[in-house]
Design a protein around this motif. Structure first.
Motif, PDB file in Angstrom:
ATOM      1  N   ASP A  53       0.779  -1.236  -0.040  1.00 49.87           N
ATOM      2  CA  ASP A  53      -0.094   0.186   0.136  1.00 49.87           C
ATOM      3  C   ASP A  53       0.887   1.301   0.023  1.00 49.87           C
ATOM      4  OD1 ASP A  53      -2.308   1.552  -0.041  1.00 49.87           O
ATOM      5  OD2 ASP A  53      -2.311   1.722   2.089  1.00 49.87           O
ATOM      6  N   PRO A  68      -5.638  -7.166   1.741  1.00 47.67           N
ATOM      7  CA  PRO A  68      -7.033  -6.992   1.083  1.00 47.67           C
ATOM      8  C   PRO A  68      -6.754  -6.822  -0.304  1.00 47.67           C
ATOM      9  CG  PRO A  68      -6.511  -5.271   3.064  1.00 47.67           C
ATOM     10  CD  PRO A  68      -5.244  -5.863   2.686  1.00 47.67           C
ATOM     11  N   THR A  71      -4.844  -4.059  -3.336  1.00 53.88           N
ATOM     12  CA  THR A  71      -4.008  -3.460  -2.592  1.00 53.88           C
ATOM     13  C   THR A  71      -2.636  -3.525  -3.401  1.00 53.88           C
ATOM     14  OG1 THR A  71      -4.989  -3.874  -0.569  1.00 53.88           O
ATOM     15  CG2 THR A  71      -2.654  -3.223  -0.456  1.00 53.88           C
ATOM     16  N   ARG A 114      -6.770  -3.038   6.157  1.00 55.36           N
ATOM     17  CA  ARG A 114      -7.081  -1.737   5.223  1.00 55.36           C
ATOM     18  C   ARG A 114      -7.043  -0.323   5.974  1.00 55.36           C
ATOM     19  NH1 ARG A 114      -8.843  -2.056   0.126  1.00 55.36           N
ATOM     20  NH2 ARG A 114      -9.542  -4.221   0.318  1.00 55.36           N
ATOM     21  N   TYR A 119      -0.621  -4.309   8.251  1.00 54.55           N
ATOM     22  CA  TYR A 119      -0.661  -5.507   7.269  1.00 54.55           C
ATOM     23  C   TYR A 119       0.394  -6.793   7.660  1.00 54.55           C
ATOM     24  CZ  TYR A 119      -2.506  -1.926   4.066  1.00 54.55           C
ATOM     25  OH  TYR A 119      -3.276  -1.070   3.332  1.00 54.55           O
TER      26      TYR A 119
END
Length: 290
Positions: A53, A68, A71, A114, A119
């Motif tokens: 991300d 997710p 991403t 998210r 993460y």
């Protein structure tokens, strides 16, 4: 470079794949990429870094990465200590079972990742053993394909997600303040701002000025961390936002184009097809047919 879309070639009626204990080296890793499926990556051994991300994460044995759908991410294993990992990919609708308890969501850990940008989980015992055992059992079911193996895979995966979700919930209850990612703080702020407001104008000159660094230095660090230039990264984020709006709203495509920062629908259509391979209309229709 633009992020690529990772393809999947398995059974379309059972959108689930497991890459079990594969050796990862820099030469055979994908560059920046994304996909609609949700992904769990467990590190069995080795070292490296993970860009997810808008941040870099150190990865090591026992780490679990929760990614997710849609991403942007890519992995850089250590040259002398290549990563051995298992990656589980699935369509969220496959494992989003209807719970008896309204307070439980089987995809809670992905929502948490998210929204909080967390993460990475450093697994400790017994969760590490639980994860390794579950991945091994899923691998065996997919390999042997005995009667009811699809249901077995779903049940094993949901049991694993339950354990992960309970751990994530414990983090939330402790109000843990977890600082993730590596890189200069000014770059973290820039990436966070783009992530939250991809529709805003984001020229290299403006971002460098806001970060109080020179444009050449900003460009060099930005490309080092994301492997893309500013324009490519912003477009990727805008298309991710557009995909969410196409699925979760009934807004007209022209309105979504404007909400995502594109001056004309024509430019939006061109960028959307370049990054996804389909037009916005076809993408929305394909999601409605699922």
């Amino acid at each position: 470079m633009k992020p690529i879309r990772k393809p999947f070639f398995g059974d379309p009626l059972f959108p689930f794949e497991l890459a079990y204990k594969t050796v990862k080296r820099q030469m055979n890793e994908l560059p920046d990429h994304l996909h609609d499926r949700y992904e769990l990556v467990y590190i069995h051994q080795g070292k490296g870094v993970f860009f997810i991300d808008n941040a870099w994460f150190e990865k090591k044995q026992g780490d679990l990465f929760i990614i997710p759908g849609n991403t942007i991410h890519h992995s850089l294993p250590h040259n002398e200590h290549p990563i051995v990992s298992s990656a589980l990919y699935f369509a969220p609708t496959l494992l989003a079972m209807e719970p008896m308890d309204d307070s439980y969501n089987s995809l809670l850990c992905f929502d948490f990742a998210r929204h909080k940008g967390i993460y990475q989980i450093e697994l400790q015992e017994p969760l590490r053993s639980v994860t390794e055992m579950a991945l091994g059992q899923i691998h065996q079911e997919l390999k042997e394909q005995r009667l009811g193996y699809h249901e077995a895979v779903k049940l094993l995966s949901c049991q694993l997600l339950l354990q992960i979700n309970r751990y994530v919930q414990s983090i939330r209850k402790r109000n843990a303040s977890i600082e993730t990612g590596v890189g200069p703080s000014w770059m973290k702020e820039v990436l966070r701002d783009i992530d939250e407001h991809p529709e805003r104008e984001a020229s290299l000159a403006r971002l460098a000025e806001k970060a109080n660094v020179s444009a050449p230095h900003f460009s060099r660090v930005f490309r080092q961390l994301t492997t893309m230039n500013v324009t490519q990264y912003v477009n990727a984020k805008r298309i991710i936002r557009a995909k969410e709006l196409l699925i979760r709203s009934d807004h007209k495509i022209a309105d979504i184009s404007e909400q995502c920062g594109y001056e004309t629908p024509t430019h939006f259509y061109r960028m959307f097809k370049a990054l996804t391979g389909v037009t916005p209309h076809k993408y929305r229709q394909s999601q409605l047919d699922i």
